[in-house]
Design a protein around this motif. Structure first.
Motif, PDB file in Angstrom:
ATOM      1  N   ALA A  63      21.055 -12.516  53.541  1.00  0.00           N
ATOM      2  CA  ALA A  63      22.417 -13.449  54.487  1.00  0.00           C
ATOM      3  C   ALA A  63      23.354 -12.558  55.258  1.00  0.00           C
ATOM      4  CB  ALA A  63      23.317 -13.870  53.020  1.00  0.00           C
ATOM      5  N   GLN A  64      22.856 -11.076  55.306  1.00  0.00           N
ATOM      6  CA  GLN A  64      23.785 -10.410  56.283  1.00  0.00           C
ATOM      7  C   GLN A  64      25.423 -10.322  55.556  1.00  0.00           C
ATOM      8  OE1 GLN A  64      23.963 -10.549  60.717  1.00  0.00           O
ATOM      9  NE2 GLN A  64      21.838 -11.337  60.767  1.00  0.00           N
ATOM     10  N   LYS A  65      25.256 -10.025  54.468  1.00  0.00           N
ATOM     11  CA  LYS A  65      26.597  -9.869  53.803  1.00  0.00           C
ATOM     12  C   LYS A  65      26.594  -8.861  52.868  1.00  0.00           C
ATOM     13  CE  LYS A  65      27.769 -14.833  53.464  1.00  0.00           C
ATOM     14  NZ  LYS A  65      27.715 -16.087  52.867  1.00  0.00           N
ATOM     15  N   ILE A  66      27.912  -8.284  52.851  1.00  0.00           N
ATOM     16  CA  ILE A  66      27.978  -7.014  51.955  1.00  0.00           C
ATOM     17  C   ILE A  66      29.409  -7.383  51.305  1.00  0.00           C
ATOM     18  CG2 ILE A  66      29.241  -5.767  53.617  1.00  0.00           C
ATOM     19  CD1 ILE A  66      28.007  -3.393  52.449  1.00  0.00           C
ATOM     20  N   THR A  67      29.362  -6.868  49.972  1.00  0.00           N
ATOM     21  CA  THR A  67      30.424  -6.884  49.234  1.00  0.00           C
ATOM     22  C   THR A  67      31.122  -5.703  48.953  1.00  0.00           C
ATOM     23  OG1 THR A  67      29.563  -9.003  47.794  1.00  0.00           O
ATOM     24  CG2 THR A  67      31.563  -7.825  46.868  1.00  0.00           C
ATOM     25  N   LEU A  68      32.327  -5.667  49.210  1.00  0.00           N
ATOM     26  CA  LEU A  68      33.249  -4.316  49.287  1.00  0.00           C
ATOM     27  C   LEU A  68      34.341  -4.363  48.387  1.00  0.00           C
ATOM     28  CD1 LEU A  68      33.097  -3.435  52.972  1.00  0.00           C
ATOM     29  CD2 LEU A  68      31.619  -2.683  51.135  1.00  0.00           C
ATOM     30  N   LYS A  69      34.582  -3.548  47.463  1.00  0.00           N
ATOM     31  CA  LYS A  69      35.918  -3.337  46.958  1.00  0.00           C
ATOM     32  C   LYS A  69      36.575  -2.545  47.952  1.00  0.00           C
ATOM     33  CE  LYS A  69      38.153  -1.566  42.679  1.00  0.00           C
ATOM     34  NZ  LYS A  69      38.322  -0.579  41.651  1.00  0.00           N
ATOM     35  N   HIS A  70      37.623  -2.991  48.788  1.00  0.00           N
ATOM     36  CA  HIS A  70      38.197  -2.331  49.791  1.00  0.00           C
ATOM     37  C   HIS A  70      39.853  -1.924  49.574  1.00  0.00           C
ATOM     38  CE1 HIS A  70      40.462  -5.559  51.625  1.00  0.00           C
ATOM     39  NE2 HIS A  70      39.207  -6.577  51.543  1.00  0.00           N
ATOM     40  N   GLY A  71      40.196  -1.177  50.457  1.00  0.00           N
ATOM     41  CA  GLY A  71      41.356  -0.732  50.384  1.00  0.00           C
ATOM     42  C   GLY A  71      42.060  -1.743  51.584  1.00  0.00           C
ATOM     43  N   ASP A  72      43.471  -1.099  51.878  1.00  0.00           N
ATOM     44  CA  ASP A  72      44.040  -1.747  52.975  1.00  0.00           C
ATOM     45  C   ASP A  72      43.135  -1.987  54.290  1.00  0.00           C
ATOM     46  OD1 ASP A  72      46.745  -2.349  52.066  1.00  0.00           O
ATOM     47  OD2 ASP A  72      47.326  -0.422  52.128  1.00  0.00           O
ATOM     48  N   ILE A  73      43.354  -3.148  54.625  1.00  0.00           N
ATOM     49  CA  ILE A  73      42.503  -3.236  56.031  1.00  0.00           C
ATOM     50  C   ILE A  73      43.660  -3.585  57.113  1.00  0.00           C
ATOM     51  CG2 ILE A  73      40.974  -4.659  57.696  1.00  0.00           C
ATOM     52  CD1 ILE A  73      39.454  -5.347  54.964  1.00  0.00           C
ATOM     53  N   LYS A  74      44.074  -2.457  58.004  1.00  0.00           N
ATOM     54  CA  LYS A  74      45.348  -2.587  58.647  1.00  0.00           C
ATOM     55  C   LYS A  74      45.192  -3.473  59.856  1.00  0.00           C
ATOM     56  CE  LYS A  74      47.149   2.094  57.836  1.00  0.00           C
ATOM     57  NZ  LYS A  74      46.942   3.384  58.064  1.00  0.00           N
ATOM     58  N   SER A  75      44.000  -3.492  60.418  1.00  0.00           N
ATOM     59  CA  SER A  75      43.819  -4.252  61.277  1.00  0.00           C
ATOM     60  C   SER A  75      44.061  -5.855  61.272  1.00  0.00           C
ATOM     61  CB  SER A  75      42.504  -4.137  62.133  1.00  0.00           C
ATOM     62  OG  SER A  75      41.347  -4.363  61.258  1.00  0.00           O
ATOM     63  N   LEU A  76      43.569  -6.125  59.922  1.00  0.00           N
ATOM     64  CA  LEU A  76      43.751  -7.498  59.579  1.00  0.00           C
ATOM     65  C   LEU A  76      45.081  -7.734  58.677  1.00  0.00           C
ATOM     66  CD1 LEU A  76      39.955  -8.263  58.239  1.00  0.00           C
ATOM     67  CD2 LEU A  76      41.188  -8.864  60.512  1.00  0.00           C
ATOM     68  N   ASP A  77      45.747  -6.721  58.382  1.00  0.00           N
ATOM     69  CA  ASP A  77      46.921  -7.037  57.456  1.00  0.00           C
ATOM     70  C   ASP A  77      46.659  -7.499  56.221  1.00  0.00           C
ATOM     71  OD1 ASP A  77      49.667  -6.669  57.009  1.00  0.00           O
ATOM     72  OD2 ASP A  77      50.190  -8.772  57.847  1.00  0.00           O
ATOM     73  N   MET A  78      45.420  -6.910  55.632  1.00  0.00           N
ATOM     74  CA  MET A  78      45.060  -7.418  54.343  1.00  0.00           C
ATOM     75  C   MET A  78      45.212  -6.283  53.452  1.00  0.00           C
ATOM     76  SD  MET A  78      41.144  -8.559  53.720  1.00  0.00           S
ATOM     77  CE  MET A  78      41.189 -10.382  54.569  1.00  0.00           C
ATOM     78  N   PRO A  79      45.440  -6.562  52.127  1.00  0.00           N
ATOM     79  CA  PRO A  79      45.746  -5.828  50.953  1.00  0.00           C
ATOM     80  C   PRO A  79      44.406  -5.591  50.595  1.00  0.00           C
ATOM     81  CG  PRO A  79      46.526  -7.883  50.269  1.00  0.00           C
ATOM     82  CD  PRO A  79      46.071  -7.963  51.834  1.00  0.00           C
ATOM     83  N   PRO A  80      44.341  -4.496  49.443  1.00  0.00           N
ATOM     84  CA  PRO A  80      43.006  -4.263  48.734  1.00  0.00           C
ATOM     85  C   PRO A  80      42.488  -5.350  47.872  1.00  0.00           C
ATOM     86  CG  PRO A  80      44.646  -2.478  48.481  1.00  0.00           C
ATOM     87  CD  PRO A  80      45.454  -3.546  49.070  1.00  0.00           C
ATOM     88  N   MET A  81      41.183  -5.595  47.955  1.00  0.00           N
ATOM     89  CA  MET A  81      40.671  -6.597  47.151  1.00  0.00           C
ATOM     90  C   MET A  81      39.052  -6.450  47.429  1.00  0.00           C
ATOM     91  SD  MET A  81      41.158  -9.926  49.291  1.00  0.00           S
ATOM     92  CE  MET A  81      42.746  -9.739  50.065  1.00  0.00           C
ATOM     93  N   THR A  82      38.365  -7.083  46.370  1.00  0.00           N
ATOM     94  CA  THR A  82      36.965  -7.240  46.584  1.00  0.00           C
ATOM     95  C   THR A  82      36.572  -8.415  47.184  1.00  0.00           C
ATOM     96  OG1 THR A  82      36.518  -5.829  44.596  1.00  0.00           O
ATOM     97  CG2 THR A  82      34.746  -6.910  45.154  1.00  0.00           C
ATOM     98  N   MET A  83      35.791  -8.270  48.309  1.00  0.00           N
ATOM     99  CA  MET A  83      35.499  -9.532  48.892  1.00  0.00           C
ATOM    100  C   MET A  83      34.088  -9.554  49.648  1.00  0.00           C
ATOM    101  SD  MET A  83      38.098  -9.948  52.186  1.00  0.00           S
ATOM    102  CE  MET A  83      36.876 -10.448  53.246  1.00  0.00           C
ATOM    103  N   VAL A  84      33.523 -10.598  49.898  1.00  0.00           N
ATOM    104  CA  VAL A  84      32.297 -10.685  50.777  1.00  0.00           C
ATOM    105  C   VAL A  84      32.554 -10.665  52.212  1.00  0.00           C
ATOM    106  CG1 VAL A  84      30.156 -11.858  51.063  1.00  0.00           C
ATOM    107  CG2 VAL A  84      31.403 -12.125  48.834  1.00  0.00           C
TER     108      VAL A  84
END
Ligand SMILES: [Cu+2]
Length: 240
Positions: A181-202
């Motif tokens: 499916a060309q997908k990866i699930t990441l438990k990630h930190g801040d994504i500054k470029s998207l103004d997105m807080p840490p979370m786990t997402m696909v």
């Protein structure tokens, strides 16, 4: 004597990333301030052709530009009726559409719109100074209600200069890899470029091959951008 040949780069990133919307809304905000300002021809960075038809549709009805761009909209009325292309906030367009019902003969002449007789082509040059969606519509009586509207998605201005790109890398831990499916699930930190807080997402990955070198449990660095319907990882590498 040597000749110096300069290549003028066109904004290469124009199509690279899609809209990232400002989170704030401005109820009752002044249209001119929130949708941008009239542009000048010499500053045009992009030309977009739009047709208006008696089916009460603009084609295309949705497009993407980048904050700071000056866009030349070349608008053609392919129908048998008069139509107009009018940029504005939804609130302003709605209010004006109501006015047009009361005064159908009213003709506006403002820099944010062009009103065209059948078969005619005209243009609007507009500078998009803010990120977020800007609407456009035909306000001729009944046309707006019939759905003759569209929007310009204004992506945030390209953030960091190239030298600072490293600072934009986000970090994450691989939780799942789905190559099919060309997908990866990441438990990630801040994504500054998207103004997105840490979370786990696909995430979607831009290229399936990016998944060849990662496995569950790896710590990675990545950059991501928002595209229609998905958040896409555009760079992925092992974290140092
Ligand atoms: Cu119309």
């Amino acid at each position: 004597m040597k000749n110096t040949i300069k290549f003028i780069a066109t904004p290469a990133l124009l199509t690279a990333s899609l809209a990232v919307f400002a989170s704030g809304s401005h109820p009752g905000g002044h249209a001119a301030a929130s949708i941008g300002q009239p542009g000048i021809s010499s500053a045009v960075t992009r030309t977009i052709a739009i047709s208006m038809a008696d089916t009460m549709r603009f084609t295309p009805s949705e497009m993407e530009v980048r904050q700071g761009e000056t866009v030349r909209f070349v608008v053609t009325n392919t129908g048998q009726l008069k139509h107009e292309f009018n940029l504005g906030t939804d609130a302003d367009l709605k209010a004006h559409a109501e006015q047009m019902k009361k005064f159908p003969e009213m003709e506006h002449d403002e820099p944010n719109l062009v009103s065209l007789a059948p078969g005619k082509t005209g243009e609007v040059i507009w500078k998009f100074t803010r990120s977020g969606p800007v609407s456009f519509a035909c306000l001729h009586a009944g046309h707006y209600d019939a759905g003759m509207k569209g929007r310009v998605l204004v992506a945030k201005a390209a953030g960091a200069p190239v030298a600072d790109v490293a600072a934009e890398w986000a970090r994450g831990e691989v939780k799942k890899v789905d190559k099919a499916a060309q997908k990866i699930t990441l438990k990630h930190g801040d994504i500054k470029s998207l103004d997105m807080p840490p979370m786990t997402m696909v995430f979607q990955v831009a290229d399936a091959a990016m998944l060849n070198s990662v496995k569950v449990g790896d710590n990675v660095q990545f950059s991501a951008e928002r595209r229609t319907g998905a958040i896409v990882i555009t760079n992925l590498k092992a974290a140092p």
